[in-house]
Design a protein around this motif. Structure first.
Motif, short mmCIF file in Angstrom:
data_model
loop_
_atom_site.label_atom_id
_atom_site.label_comp_id
_atom_site.label_asym_id
_atom_site.label_seq_id
_atom_site.Cartn_x
_atom_site.Cartn_y
_atom_site.Cartn_z
N GLU A 103 -6.14 15.61 1.49
CA GLU A 103 -6.88 14.78 2.44
C GLU A 103 -6.71 13.32 2.04
O GLU A 103 -6.86 12.96 0.87
CB GLU A 103 -8.37 15.15 2.42
N LEU A 104 -6.40 12.49 3.01
CA LEU A 104 -6.17 11.07 2.76
C LEU A 104 -7.40 10.28 3.18
O LEU A 104 -7.86 10.39 4.32
CB LEU A 104 -4.94 10.59 3.53
N CYS A 105 -7.95 9.48 2.26
CA CYS A 105 -9.17 8.72 2.53
C CYS A 105 -8.90 7.22 2.43
O CYS A 105 -8.06 6.78 1.64
CB CYS A 105 -10.27 9.09 1.52
N PHE A 106 -9.64 6.44 3.24
CA PHE A 106 -9.57 4.98 3.20
C PHE A 106 -10.98 4.41 3.18
O PHE A 106 -11.94 5.07 3.59
CB PHE A 106 -8.83 4.43 4.42
N GLU A 107 -11.10 3.17 2.74
CA GLU A 107 -12.38 2.46 2.73
C GLU A 107 -12.19 1.07 3.35
O GLU A 107 -12.27 0.05 2.67
CB GLU A 107 -12.90 2.34 1.30
N PRO A 108 -11.96 1.02 4.67
CA PRO A 108 -11.58 -0.24 5.32
C PRO A 108 -12.78 -1.09 5.73
O PRO A 108 -12.91 -1.51 6.88
CB PRO A 108 -10.80 0.25 6.54
N GLY A 109 -13.68 -1.37 4.79
CA GLY A 109 -14.93 -2.05 5.13
C GLY A 109 -14.75 -3.40 5.79
O GLY A 109 -15.32 -3.68 6.85
N ARG A 110 -13.94 -4.29 5.17
CA ARG A 110 -13.78 -5.63 5.72
C ARG A 110 -13.25 -5.59 7.15
O ARG A 110 -13.71 -6.34 8.02
CB ARG A 110 -12.84 -6.45 4.84
N ALA A 147 1.43 3.45 9.56
CA ALA A 147 2.75 4.06 9.81
C ALA A 147 3.54 4.31 8.52
O ALA A 147 4.01 5.44 8.30
CB ALA A 147 3.54 3.20 10.78
N PRO A 148 3.73 3.32 7.63
CA PRO A 148 4.50 3.60 6.41
C PRO A 148 3.78 4.56 5.47
O PRO A 148 4.43 5.32 4.74
CB PRO A 148 4.68 2.22 5.77
N LEU A 149 2.46 4.56 5.50
CA LEU A 149 1.70 5.48 4.65
C LEU A 149 1.88 6.92 5.13
O LEU A 149 2.02 7.84 4.31
CB LEU A 149 0.22 5.11 4.66
N LEU A 150 1.85 7.10 6.43
CA LEU A 150 2.01 8.46 6.96
C LEU A 150 3.39 9.02 6.65
O LEU A 150 3.55 10.23 6.46
CB LEU A 150 1.76 8.45 8.47
N LYS A 151 4.39 8.15 6.56
CA LYS A 151 5.71 8.62 6.16
C LYS A 151 5.70 9.10 4.71
O LYS A 151 6.30 10.12 4.38
CB LYS A 151 6.73 7.49 6.34
N HIS A 189 -7.92 15.55 -2.57
CA HIS A 189 -8.00 14.34 -1.76
C HIS A 189 -7.49 13.13 -2.54
O HIS A 189 -7.55 13.10 -3.78
CB HIS A 189 -9.44 14.08 -1.28
N ILE A 190 -6.97 12.17 -1.79
CA ILE A 190 -6.44 10.93 -2.35
C ILE A 190 -7.09 9.77 -1.60
O ILE A 190 -6.99 9.67 -0.38
CB ILE A 190 -4.91 10.86 -2.21
N ASP A 191 -7.78 8.91 -2.34
CA ASP A 191 -8.48 7.76 -1.76
C ASP A 191 -7.69 6.50 -2.09
O ASP A 191 -7.57 6.11 -3.26
CB ASP A 191 -9.90 7.67 -2.34
N LEU A 192 -7.15 5.86 -1.06
CA LEU A 192 -6.35 4.65 -1.26
C LEU A 192 -7.18 3.38 -1.14
O LEU A 192 -6.63 2.27 -1.12
CB LEU A 192 -5.19 4.61 -0.26
N GLY A 193 -8.50 3.52 -1.05
CA GLY A 193 -9.37 2.35 -1.05
C GLY A 193 -9.27 1.54 0.22
O GLY A 193 -8.87 2.02 1.28
N GLY A 194 -9.65 0.28 0.11
CA GLY A 194 -9.62 -0.62 1.26
C GLY A 194 -8.38 -1.49 1.23
O GLY A 194 -7.35 -1.12 0.69
N MET A 196 0.83 -1.20 0.00
CA MET A 196 0.00 0.00 0.00
C MET A 196 0.86 1.26 0.00
O MET A 196 0.57 2.23 -0.70
CB MET A 196 -0.93 0.00 1.21
N ALA A 197 1.96 1.24 0.76
CA ALA A 197 2.86 2.39 0.78
C ALA A 197 3.52 2.58 -0.58
O ALA A 197 3.69 3.72 -1.05
CB ALA A 197 3.92 2.20 1.87
N GLU A 198 3.87 1.48 -1.24
CA GLU A 198 4.47 1.56 -2.57
C GLU A 198 3.48 2.14 -3.58
O GLU A 198 3.83 2.98 -4.41
CB GLU A 198 4.92 0.17 -3.02
N ALA A 199 2.22 1.69 -3.49
CA ALA A 199 1.19 2.21 -4.39
C ALA A 199 0.95 3.69 -4.13
O ALA A 199 0.77 4.48 -5.07
CB ALA A 199 -0.10 1.42 -4.20
N ALA A 200 0.95 4.08 -2.86
CA ALA A 200 0.72 5.49 -2.51
C ALA A 200 1.81 6.38 -3.10
O ALA A 200 1.53 7.48 -3.60
CB ALA A 200 0.66 5.64 -1.00
#
Length: 237
Positions: free
Chosen positions: A92-99, A80-84, A56-61, A33-37
């Motif tokens: 704005e950083l968005c997530f969709e952590p449904g599962r 943690a690695p994403l915040l770096k 805004h940037i939506d990195l999905g779930g 996820m950090a690599e994709a970001a």
């Protein structure tokens, strides 16, 4: 992607405001996820250089849960690695952590209709089926199965299968259970991709949905009836 953003930005009735990506699901390692970001930010910066600024940037779930013996990271370790990567950014950083929110909050409750011993395998035929929980048949996905009633008998190993006339109608393989006909068993971790992937295959109505809140039960979706399955059909005239 650049060409699409340029085209969208040129249209008078559109306002380009963000970007979204999704690299997969049931992730147990935050590194991909950090690599994709980082790659997404590269595109965001190229767009900004052309005057197309995203807010805004939506990195999905993707954040996984425990179904069997997985060890998913905590939310803090996952972020943690994403915040770096996003340190010093204004978007704005968005997530969709449904599962990760609902997966382990739900279960499928089903009743044992028959126990069928065999020379090589024993079968527990239950009243739920692949139309109720499709993940095992579709992905060979694992769901823990537990007996609701404790019995003082020697456990047996069972194939947990449904009543649909399909060789793929199974819910679990080779599970050790102390059960009898008429018992309830629960398939755990069914809160995500359970009801949403269910169907009316074999003219089977979808199950009821009940929320348990302490000692209170709330029926939030009624069991489908045969009449409800036919309600939208019309005879030829």
């Amino acid at each position: 992607a650049l060409a699409l953003y340029r085209r969208a930005a040129s249209l008078p009735h559109l306002r380009v405001s963000g970007i979204a990506c999704h690299i997969g699901s049931q992730l147990l390692d935050p590194a991909p996820m950090a690599e994709a970001a980082a790659k997404v930010l590269g595109l965001v910066d190229r767009l900004a250089a052309e005057g197309i600024r995203l807010d805004h940037i939506d990195l999905g779930g993707g954040l996984g849960i425990r179904y069997d013996d997985e060890t998913p990271p905590s939310v803090a370790d996952y972020l943690a690695p994403l915040l770096k990567v996003f340190e010093g950014r204004s978007e704005e950083l968005c997530f969709e952590p449904g599962r990760s929110l609902v997966g382990n909050a739900g279960l499928l409750l089903t009743r044992v209709e028959y126990l069928k011993p065999g020379e090589e395998k024993n079968f527990a035929i239950v009243d739920a089926a692949m139309n109720d929980l499709a993940r095992p048949a579709l992905y060979d996905a694992f769901h823990e199965v537990v007996a609701v009633t404790e019995r003082a008998v020697v456990p047996q190993r069972y194939e947990i299968v449904g009543p649909i006339c399909e060789s793929g109608d199974f819910l679990a393989h080779d599970r050790s259970l102390a059960i009898a006909e008429g018992d309830l068993v629960a398939l755990l971790s069914a809160g995500a991709y359970g009801m949403t992937m269910s169907s009316n295959y074999n003219t089977r109505g979808r199950a009821a949905e009940v929320i348990v809140e302490g000692d209170a039960l709330h029926l939030v979706r009624e069991r489908e009836s045969i009449e409800s399955l036919y309600a939208l059909e019309q005879a030829l005239t």
